[in-house]
Design a protein around this motif. Structure first.
Motif, short mmCIF file in Angstrom:
data_model
loop_
_atom_site.label_atom_id
_atom_site.label_comp_id
_atom_site.label_asym_id
_atom_site.label_seq_id
_atom_site.Cartn_x
_atom_site.Cartn_y
_atom_site.Cartn_z
N GLN A 101 9.61 27.97 -18.01
CA GLN A 101 9.90 26.53 -17.93
C GLN A 101 11.42 26.30 -17.80
O GLN A 101 12.18 27.26 -17.86
N PRO A 102 11.85 25.04 -17.65
CA PRO A 102 13.30 24.77 -17.61
C PRO A 102 13.99 25.32 -18.86
O PRO A 102 13.37 25.44 -19.92
N LYS A 103 15.30 25.63 -18.72
CA LYS A 103 16.02 26.37 -19.75
C LYS A 103 15.88 25.78 -21.15
O LYS A 103 15.61 26.50 -22.11
N GLU A 104 16.05 24.47 -21.29
CA GLU A 104 16.01 23.85 -22.62
C GLU A 104 14.67 24.08 -23.31
O GLU A 104 14.62 24.48 -24.47
N ILE A 105 13.59 23.85 -22.57
CA ILE A 105 12.23 24.02 -23.14
C ILE A 105 11.99 25.50 -23.44
O ILE A 105 11.40 25.85 -24.47
N ARG A 106 12.49 26.35 -22.54
CA ARG A 106 12.34 27.81 -22.70
C ARG A 106 12.94 28.27 -24.03
O ARG A 106 12.29 28.94 -24.84
N LEU A 107 14.18 27.87 -24.27
CA LEU A 107 14.88 28.28 -25.50
C LEU A 107 14.17 27.71 -26.73
O LEU A 107 14.02 28.40 -27.74
N GLU A 108 13.71 26.47 -26.61
CA GLU A 108 13.02 25.83 -27.74
C GLU A 108 11.74 26.59 -28.09
O GLU A 108 11.44 26.81 -29.27
N ARG A 109 11.00 27.00 -27.07
CA ARG A 109 9.74 27.72 -27.33
C ARG A 109 9.96 29.07 -27.98
O ARG A 109 9.25 29.45 -28.91
N VAL A 110 10.99 29.80 -27.49
CA VAL A 110 11.27 31.13 -28.09
C VAL A 110 11.71 30.94 -29.54
O VAL A 110 11.28 31.66 -30.44
N GLU A 111 12.56 29.94 -29.75
CA GLU A 111 13.04 29.62 -31.11
C GLU A 111 11.85 29.35 -32.03
O GLU A 111 11.78 29.85 -33.15
N GLU A 112 10.87 28.60 -31.53
CA GLU A 112 9.68 28.25 -32.33
C GLU A 112 8.86 29.51 -32.65
O GLU A 112 8.39 29.70 -33.77
#
Length: 391
Positions: A275-286
């Motif tokens: 997904q777009p970078k922001e969502i990508r980072l958020e998902r991995v963080e989660e």
């Protein structure tokens, strides 16, 4: 008679084998039940009436009474075990929970609702036989030498068999029988409803890889950098090996990764999040917060503790590999735990509470779709939990 035998005999004169099971059940009712309720937090339906912004259902205090029976005429009275045996009914007590509805942050209704009938273990604190003397026990049709520790379901005496299980939240390093890694480090992380196996391997390329849930074989250094150990020097210090040569190839591979963000992004690509970078980072963080070592914590601030825990795991792995430490034996009793009645009922209640919440949301949303606004009382079915626990 040897001294050892006298001590054992003395111990069992005062403590029966069943005592630990009864204690386990008492702990389940007194502490575990409330903890399981709190794990679920606020419940938010996805479909709500259009004239409000936010609707939450909150579970509060849970209380368990002593066993009782409701007769055909609606009267309620105390139920003793012998009557349950003779009348082929269950020796169980009602479980009540305070449930409240909050609309736009304001509490609108609060009810004490019966959510289940809980089978009660004989001679536990919640049983009418608790603390009775021999005469009173005989009066109620009980054998004074009966130790209790069992349940009565539909008139039949049933016992929960204790289960031997591998100890959770402990690192075990042993020789691998199959696969490409000569040794494996295993950790079974358990916290509330999370039960997640973790695996540490060292492959032919000399690089350490970490696997948990859907995250397969992520290089460990990359994971440590994503958790906040961004400096190579800090990683070396955290693992603290006397001979760190094994780590050089691992560190060298990822020297270009300088920030947590870079590490998170690379992990996202490796596990196929596009997904777009922001969502990508958020998902991995989660994923790192929820599924990586949940027993250490589930918040962002727990990440650094997780990094240190993984570092200790690597250190142990290398020391076993070099023969400095012995291998762990997963069949040794020190690495086993017994799941007693309280633990087993806890697991059962936890799973079925999720079913009850799902059923409750379904009922709520079904009524909202018809254009009505239901009261909480209408949407909770107490028979659902009861029948699932009995079966």
């Amino acid at each position: 008679m040897s001294k050892g035998n006298i001590i054992i005999k003395k111990y069992f004169e005062e403590n029966m084998l069943v005592h630990s099971d009864i204690e386990s059940f008492n702990n389940f009712i007194e502490n575990e039940l409330q903890a399981i309720i709190e794990e679920n937090g606020d419940i938010e339906p996805t479909i709500i009436p259009h004239n409000i912004d936010e609707y939450k259902i909150r579970f509060d205090k849970i209380t368990v009474k002593k066993p009782e029976i409701t007769e055909a005429d609606g009267s309620t009275r105390v139920l003793y075990p012998n009557e349950a045996r003779l009348r082929k009914i269950s020796y169980s007590a009602p479980v009540f929970m305070e449930v409240s509805a909050h609309i736009d942050g304001i509490q609108r209704e609060s009810h004490k609702i019966q959510i289940a009938n809980m089978p009660i273990m004989l001679k536990s604190k919640f049983c009418h036989l608790h603390g009775l003397n021999n005469e009173d026990l005989i009066k109620h049709g009980e054998d004074p030498s009966d130790p209790g520790g069992y349940f009565i379901i539909n008139g039949t005496e049933k016992v929960l068999i204790n289960i031997e299980d591998l100890a959770s939240n402990q690192v075990l390093v042993e020789k691998a029988s199959t696969g490409t890694s000569e040794y494996t480090g295993k950790l079974f992380s358990e916290a509330g409803s999370y039960k997640i196996p973790h695996l540490l391997e060292k492959l032919k390329d000399g690089i350490f890889y970490f696997t948990f849930t859907r995250v397969k074989r992520i290089p460990v250094v990359l994971l440590l950098k994503a958790l906040g150990l961004t400096k190579d020097e800090d990683i070396m210090k955290a693992i603290a090996l006397e001979d760190p040569t094994d780590l050089y190839v691992n560190i060298y591979e990822f020297t270009s990764i300088k920030t947590e963000e870079d590490a998170l992004d690379l992990i996202a690509k490796k596990i196929g999040i596009n997904q777009p970078k922001e969502i990508r980072l958020e998902r991995v963080e989660e994923i790192l917060n929820k599924y990586l070592m949940p027993h250490v914590g589930l918040e962002k601030e727990d990440q650094i503790s997780k990094a240190f825990n993984i570092s200790k795991m690597i250190k142990k792995f290398v020391m076993v590999e070099k023969g400095i430490l012995p291998e762990d034996d997963k069949d040794h009793f020190q690495n086993k735990r017994l799941k007693m009645s309280g633990d087993l009922l806890g697991d059962l209640f936890r799973v079925n509470l999720k079913v009850l919440i799902g059923d409750m949301l379904y009922n709520f949303q079904r009524i909202v779709k018809r254009g009505k606004f239901p009261s909480i009382k209408v949407i909770i079915r107490d028979k659902l939990l009861t029948s699932r626990i009995y079966s």
